[in-house]
Write a protein that holds these residues in place. Structure first.
Motif, PDB file in Angstrom:
ATOM      1  N   SER A   1       0.827  -1.212   0.000  1.00  0.00           N
ATOM      2  CA  SER A   1       0.000   0.000   0.000  1.00  0.00           C
ATOM      3  C   SER A   1       0.860   1.262   0.000  1.00  0.00           C
ATOM      4  O   SER A   1       0.525   2.244  -0.667  1.00  0.00           O
ATOM      5  CB  SER A   1      -0.951   0.015   1.200  1.00  0.00           C
ATOM      6  N   PHE A   2       1.977   1.242   0.716  1.00  0.00           N
ATOM      7  CA  PHE A   2       2.859   2.412   0.756  1.00  0.00           C
ATOM      8  C   PHE A   2       3.469   2.679  -0.616  1.00  0.00           C
ATOM      9  O   PHE A   2       3.530   3.823  -1.065  1.00  0.00           O
ATOM     10  CB  PHE A   2       3.959   2.214   1.804  1.00  0.00           C
ATOM     11  N   SER A   3       3.914   1.610  -1.286  1.00  0.00           N
ATOM     12  CA  SER A   3       4.496   1.767  -2.626  1.00  0.00           C
ATOM     13  C   SER A   3       3.474   2.351  -3.599  1.00  0.00           C
ATOM     14  O   SER A   3       3.801   3.206  -4.410  1.00  0.00           O
ATOM     15  CB  SER A   3       5.002   0.423  -3.152  1.00  0.00           C
ATOM     16  N   LEU A   4       2.230   1.870  -3.517  1.00  0.00           N
ATOM     17  CA  LEU A   4       1.171   2.397  -4.385  1.00  0.00           C
ATOM     18  C   LEU A   4       0.920   3.872  -4.103  1.00  0.00           C
ATOM     19  O   LEU A   4       0.901   4.699  -5.018  1.00  0.00           O
ATOM     20  CB  LEU A   4      -0.125   1.603  -4.191  1.00  0.00           C
ATOM     21  N   ALA A   5       0.745   4.206  -2.832  1.00  0.00           N
ATOM     22  CA  ALA A   5       0.441   5.589  -2.447  1.00  0.00           C
ATOM     23  C   ALA A   5       1.581   6.531  -2.810  1.00  0.00           C
ATOM     24  O   ALA A   5       1.346   7.641  -3.312  1.00  0.00           O
ATOM     25  CB  ALA A   5       0.148   5.662  -0.953  1.00  0.00           C
TER      26      ALA A   5
END
Length: 119
Positions: free
Chosen positions: A81-85
């Protein structure tokens, strides 16, 4: 019993061969019924973006390889999720259904698999 394998893809499509090689490893493992999962981290999440134009970089699309994962039994697909955001991507921007995991769930995921390959 076959060892399980997690393939971690950290490279954006069009930036070298690592993205394609990670998909090839996953497809080959799936062809041999290896218990397998795939995690997209860092720039690897760009492989999941629905609106890609690889021809601008004179590259072949990875879309067919991504869609083939389920045909080869690679159903455990994850994205950080962090990589996407951090890259401005939301789950609805993705061309493939993946399980989006918070950063704190990555370590337990790694521990679920016998072997981990990072490309």
């Amino acid at each position: 019993m076959a060892k399980s394998l997690l393939v971690i893809s950290r490279s954006a499509p069009g930036h070298g061969l690592f993205a394609r090689e990670a998909l090839d490893i996953a497809l080959a493992g799936g062809a041999y019924d290896l218990p397998l999962g795939m995690l997209f981290l860092d720039d690897g999440v760009f492989q999941l973006a629905a609106q890609q134009r690889p021809e601008l970089l004179q590259q072949k699309s990875l879309a067919a390889n991504l869609q083939a994962l389920s045909l080869f039994g690679v159903d455990e697909l994850f994205a950080c999720s962090f990589s996407l955001a951090e890259r401005g991507l939301a789950q609805e921007d993705l061309a493939l259904a993946v399980q989006v995991l918070p950063v704190e769930a990555i370590s337990p995921l790694l521990n679920r698999f016998d072997e981990v390959i990072t490309l």
